[in-house]
Design a protein around this motif. Structure first.
Motif, short mmCIF file in Angstrom:
data_model
loop_
_atom_site.label_atom_id
_atom_site.label_comp_id
_atom_site.label_asym_id
_atom_site.label_seq_id
_atom_site.Cartn_x
_atom_site.Cartn_y
_atom_site.Cartn_z
N ILE A 73 0.74 -1.22 0.14
CA ILE A 73 -0.04 -0.09 -0.01
C ILE A 73 0.90 1.17 0.08
O ILE A 73 0.52 2.35 -0.69
N GLN A 74 1.98 1.29 0.84
CA GLN A 74 2.79 2.38 0.94
C GLN A 74 3.37 2.74 -0.36
O GLN A 74 3.58 3.92 -0.79
N SER A 75 3.79 1.64 -1.21
CA SER A 75 4.56 1.93 -2.55
C SER A 75 3.33 2.33 -3.52
O SER A 75 3.96 3.34 -4.25
N VAL A 76 2.20 1.99 -3.45
CA VAL A 76 1.23 2.71 -4.46
C VAL A 76 1.09 4.39 -4.03
O VAL A 76 1.04 4.91 -4.95
N ILE A 77 0.81 4.38 -3.01
CA ILE A 77 0.77 6.04 -2.32
C ILE A 77 2.00 6.80 -2.83
O ILE A 77 1.88 7.91 -3.28
N PHE A 78 3.16 6.03 -2.51
CA PHE A 78 4.55 6.91 -2.63
C PHE A 78 4.65 7.20 -4.28
O PHE A 78 4.87 8.40 -4.64
N ALA A 79 4.31 6.10 -5.23
CA ALA A 79 4.42 6.52 -6.30
C ALA A 79 3.58 7.48 -6.84
O ALA A 79 3.87 8.40 -7.70
N TYR A 80 2.46 7.79 -6.34
CA TYR A 80 1.31 8.68 -6.74
C TYR A 80 1.82 10.02 -6.37
O TYR A 80 1.81 10.98 -7.13
N ILE A 81 2.36 10.25 -5.17
CA ILE A 81 2.54 11.50 -4.45
C ILE A 81 3.77 11.86 -5.07
O ILE A 81 3.91 13.12 -5.22
N SER A 82 4.92 11.23 -5.19
CA SER A 82 6.25 11.58 -5.71
C SER A 82 6.06 12.06 -7.11
O SER A 82 6.70 12.80 -7.76
N ARG A 83 5.12 11.40 -8.04
CA ARG A 83 4.71 11.69 -9.44
C ARG A 83 4.05 12.76 -9.50
O ARG A 83 4.41 13.92 -10.20
N GLU A 84 2.71 13.08 -8.80
CA GLU A 84 2.04 14.12 -8.98
C GLU A 84 2.38 15.41 -8.27
O GLU A 84 2.25 16.48 -8.47
N MET A 85 3.35 15.24 -7.09
CA MET A 85 3.48 16.58 -6.21
C MET A 85 4.91 16.75 -6.33
O MET A 85 5.15 17.99 -5.89
N GLY A 86 5.80 16.07 -6.90
CA GLY A 86 7.13 16.36 -7.20
C GLY A 86 7.97 16.50 -5.94
O GLY A 86 8.98 17.33 -5.97
N ILE A 87 7.51 15.64 -4.97
CA ILE A 87 8.38 16.15 -3.57
C ILE A 87 9.46 14.84 -3.55
O ILE A 87 9.48 13.94 -4.74
N THR A 88 10.57 14.87 -2.93
CA THR A 88 11.71 14.00 -2.78
C THR A 88 11.19 12.59 -2.26
O THR A 88 10.07 12.23 -1.91
N GLU A 89 11.78 11.61 -2.86
CA GLU A 89 11.72 10.36 -2.54
C GLU A 89 11.57 9.90 -1.17
O GLU A 89 10.78 9.27 -0.62
N GLU A 91 10.83 12.05 1.33
CA GLU A 91 9.59 12.60 1.98
C GLU A 91 8.41 11.98 1.43
O GLU A 91 7.40 11.63 2.34
N ALA A 92 8.37 11.51 0.22
CA ALA A 92 7.29 10.88 -0.28
C ALA A 92 6.92 9.61 0.42
O ALA A 92 5.89 9.08 0.90
N ASP A 93 8.14 8.80 0.74
CA ASP A 93 8.18 7.38 1.43
C ASP A 93 7.40 7.48 2.74
O ASP A 93 6.74 6.76 3.22
N ASN A 94 8.15 8.65 3.32
CA ASN A 94 7.53 8.77 5.06
C ASN A 94 6.11 9.31 4.84
O ASN A 94 5.15 8.73 5.72
N ASP A 95 5.66 10.28 4.02
CA ASP A 95 4.38 10.93 3.85
C ASP A 95 3.50 9.78 3.59
O ASP A 95 2.09 9.69 4.02
N ALA A 96 3.65 8.73 2.62
CA ALA A 96 2.98 7.75 2.36
C ALA A 96 2.53 6.88 3.44
O ALA A 96 1.45 6.35 3.92
N LEU A 97 3.73 6.54 4.24
CA LEU A 97 3.41 5.56 5.43
C LEU A 97 2.41 6.45 6.31
O LEU A 97 1.54 5.76 7.15
N VAL A 98 2.91 7.78 6.63
CA VAL A 98 2.00 8.49 7.73
C VAL A 98 0.51 8.49 7.28
O VAL A 98 -0.41 8.25 8.04
N LEU A 99 0.19 8.83 5.94
CA LEU A 99 -1.11 8.93 5.51
C LEU A 99 -1.83 7.79 5.65
O LEU A 99 -3.02 7.78 5.86
N MET A 100 -1.15 6.59 5.42
CA MET A 100 -1.93 5.40 5.62
C MET A 100 -2.73 5.03 6.94
O MET A 100 -3.77 4.59 7.17
N PHE A 101 -1.94 5.42 8.00
CA PHE A 101 -2.33 5.61 9.52
C PHE A 101 -3.34 6.51 9.90
O PHE A 101 -3.79 6.57 11.10
#
Length: 214
Positions: A73-89, A91-101
């Motif tokens: 699940i984290q990888s799906v969200i990570f790929a989306y926000i890193s692609r669509e929002m242009g943030i660093t990998e 940041e995207a990795d941590n944000d994806a995990l936080v968003l999940m919870f």
């Protein structure tokens, strides 16, 4: 089983570390916490049936299944926000995990389905008209399906080391009656006989089309 964000971070680190690197000291370094904190969490995992310390620290089948689900699940969200929002990998990795919870289970399930379906539709547009694009009209309804798979060595058919280079299971996304199978690559680690840890990603992948490898 419900777990917390903090517990998820521990599970992911334990899952990622290999062999002799999976120590209390290394886990503490990775998470920037104290060794007593690591010991306490490992004891908690033991009580929950998620990890075992003997003969070496390892996740149980249940613990590994939870870690794999989180990573998927984290990888799906990570790929989306890193692609669509242009943030660093990072940041995207941590944000994806936080968003999940922070999301409800229902919202999270809907979001993942939306991201994967939109991505599949975009790919299907690129593949439109190709003979190898499968039609599922009347066979499968539009949706997302899990597909178990194994990566085998070309030639002898034995399980390849590269099998660990992908998240399992694969996803089949059926949209508008057509389907596409998605394999998500993850970094590979291999310890040599000399003790060196090699890291990388799978360079080549062949598939069997019924007659030949392509």
């Amino acid at each position: 089983m419900r777990i917390t964000l903090g517990q998820a971070r521990y599970l992911l680190v334990i899952c990622r570390l290999q062999g002799r690197d999976r120590t209390m000291t290394k886990i503490a370094e990775e998470l920037k916490v104290s060794k007593p904190s690591v010991t306490s969490m490992i004891n908690t995992f033991g009580e929950k049936g998620l990890a075992k310390k003997s003969p070496v620290l390892a996740l149980t089948a249940q613990g590994k299944a939870i870690a794999d689900k989180i990573m998927n699940i984290q990888s799906v969200i990570f790929a989306y926000i890193s692609r669509e929002m242009g943030i660093t990998e990072e940041e995207a990795d941590n944000d994806a995990l936080v968003l999940m919870f922070e999301m409800s289970e229902r919202f999270l399930t809907g979001l993942i389905k939306k991201i994967e379906t939109d991505a599949a539709r975009a790919k299907l547009r690129d593949f439109g008209g190709h003979a190898y694009l499968s039609s599922f009209q009347g066979i499968l309804s539009d949706g997302i399906y899990e597909i178990p798979f194994k990566l085998l060595r070309k030639g002898d058919g034995r399980l390849s080391m590269g099998d660990k280079g992908f998240m399992h299971p694969a996803k089949l996304v059926v949209a508008d009656g057509c389907g596409i199978i998605s394999l998500r690559a993850v970094p590979l680690k291999h310890r040599t006989l000399q003790g060196y840890v090699l890291k990388g990603r799978l360079a080549k992948l062949y598939y069997w089309n019924g007659e030949n490898y392509a």
